[in-house]
Design a protein around this motif. Structure first.
Motif, PDB file in Angstrom:
ATOM      1  N   VAL A 208      60.103 -59.147  44.697  1.00  0.00           N
ATOM      2  CA  VAL A 208      59.452 -58.229  45.630  1.00  0.00           C
ATOM      3  C   VAL A 208      59.563 -56.802  45.125  1.00  0.00           C
ATOM      4  N   SER A 209      58.523 -56.002  45.377  1.00  0.00           N
ATOM      5  CA  SER A 209      58.556 -54.586  44.994  1.00  0.00           C
ATOM      6  C   SER A 209      57.312 -53.880  45.515  1.00  0.00           C
ATOM      7  N   TYR A 210      57.365 -52.564  45.490  1.00  0.00           N
ATOM      8  CA  TYR A 210      56.205 -51.715  45.762  1.00  0.00           C
ATOM      9  C   TYR A 210      56.051 -50.784  44.558  1.00  0.00           C
ATOM     10  N   HIS A 211      54.893 -50.226  44.397  1.00  0.00           N
ATOM     11  CA  HIS A 211      54.740 -49.222  43.344  1.00  0.00           C
ATOM     12  C   HIS A 211      55.470 -47.932  43.732  1.00  0.00           C
ATOM     13  N   THR A 212      55.392 -47.596  45.021  1.00  0.00           N
ATOM     14  CA  THR A 212      55.945 -46.318  45.468  1.00  0.00           C
ATOM     15  C   THR A 212      56.558 -46.440  46.862  1.00  0.00           C
ATOM     16  N   LEU A 213      57.665 -45.729  47.075  1.00  0.00           N
ATOM     17  CA  LEU A 213      58.320 -45.623  48.377  1.00  0.00           C
ATOM     18  C   LEU A 213      58.239 -44.173  48.850  1.00  0.00           C
ATOM     19  N   VAL A 214      57.985 -43.980  50.140  1.00  0.00           N
ATOM     20  CA  VAL A 214      57.951 -42.638  50.718  1.00  0.00           C
ATOM     21  C   VAL A 214      58.987 -42.575  51.843  1.00  0.00           C
ATOM     22  N   GLY A 215      60.005 -41.724  51.647  1.00  0.00           N
ATOM     23  CA  GLY A 215      61.079 -41.609  52.616  1.00  0.00           C
ATOM     24  C   GLY A 215      60.712 -40.755  53.810  1.00  0.00           C
ATOM     25  N   GLN A 216      61.520 -40.871  54.867  1.00  0.00           N
ATOM     26  CA  GLN A 216      61.276 -40.076  56.072  1.00  0.00           C
ATOM     27  C   GLN A 216      61.346 -38.578  55.807  1.00  0.00           C
ATOM     28  N   ASP A 217      62.153 -38.199  54.823  1.00  0.00           N
ATOM     29  CA  ASP A 217      62.295 -36.780  54.506  1.00  0.00           C
ATOM     30  C   ASP A 217      61.237 -36.290  53.529  1.00  0.00           C
TER      31      ASP A 217
END
Length: 295
Positions: free
Chosen positions: A163-172
């Motif tokens: 499992v994976s994503y290309h990109t993660l975007v955090g709450q901050d």
């Protein structure tokens, strides 16, 4: 008269057999042995395919390789609308300044190589397929970004666990790029977009992974459950999300309508993410960046 001749012929043959019994038996044994050796040689050379019985069920050494039919096309009506006017200029200025300082909030993080791979130019059945990224799938992490990152850094040798994503975007507003957009992330399992999927492993069902870009938003603490909604995502997340998407739109010539959700592409009816997503907030930001003024 014919019957008398046949009777005399059979009697003669029988007497001959009786007189040469040992010779006849030897000849029959030799013939059987020759036939057996011939069959063994042909099987060894691959000219005869034996049927194997396994666990009480008959199967062939070469099982059927028929290609599963793709799913019926499920229409996607994008919540994003074409917009060339009414742009928030102050928002545009803020996003442009943020983009100019991306090195302070965006970084590449190396994850375990078992959790991503190359895009295939042929499917599991040898057919040529288009691996060009042409759909963006939005997700959410459910738990914290650090929890998701730990999962991606953990080796998963089995295909069904990867499992994976290309990109993660955090709450901050922090952005972590995990997989190069030109490579394949494993963000969706049994899935399709507009009736299209790619089967890259005969043991697994088809998915959009071979031609998709996957981006996941960090879920707020209130969403660490299976509820249908939560408090939503932060303004900083929508800012960063818009900038990442804008880059992909321009790099891969993607129409805004190609941005969809995990919930929509999922064929198993098990996914509902990203929950509480506000398309209007993405609309204003992409419009400010000039990405929605397209025909």
């Amino acid at each position: 008269m014919v019957r008398d001749r046949l009777s005399r012929f059979c009697t003669g043959v029988w007497n001959c057999v009786e007189q040469h019994r040992s010779l006849v038996i030897s000849g029959a044994a030799a013939g059987a042995l020759a036939l057996g050796l011939t069959g063994w040689v042909l099987m060894d050379q691959g000219e005869v395919s034996p049927v194997v019985i396994e666990r009480g069920r008959q199967r062939e050494d070469n099982p059927s390789s028929s290609v599963p039919l793709p799913p019926k096309s499920r229409s996607w009506r994008s919540p994003l609308a074409r917009q060339c006017s009414g742009v928030d200029r102050a928002l545009r200025s803020r996003l442009n300044k943020l983009d100019a300082s991306s090195s302070s909030w965006r970084a590449f993080v190396k994850i375990d190589p078992t959790n991503f791979g190359e895009r295939y130019d042929k499917d599991a059945y040898g057919r040529v397929i288009d691996a060009t990224p042409r759909v963006v799938v939005l997700h959410e992490t459910v738990y914290s970004m650090s929890s998701a990152l730990n999962t991606f850094m953990t080796p998963h040798p089995r295909d069904e666990d990867q499992v994976s994503y290309h990109t993660l975007v955090g709450q901050d507003g922090r952005v972590l790029d995990l997989v190069d957009p030109l490579s394949r992330a494993y963000g969706a399992g049994f899935s399709a977009f507009l009736g299209e999927w790619a089967i890259t492993n005969k043991k697994l069902k088809g998915s959009v992974n071979n031609f998709a870009l996957h981006l996941s938003l960090e879920t707020p603490p209130s969403g660490a459950n299976a509820n249908s909604s939560h408090v939503g995502y932060t303004s900083k997340q929508y800012d960063a999300l818009a900038l990442v998407l804008s880059g992909w739109i321009r790099s891969f010539n993607l129409p805004p309508a190609a941005i969809t959700t995990h919930r929509h592409v999922d064929l198993g009816g098990e996914r509902g993410d990203p929950r509480s997503f506000d398309w209007s907030k993405l609309q204003t930001r992409l419009a400010a960046l000039g990405d929605l003024c397209v025909s």
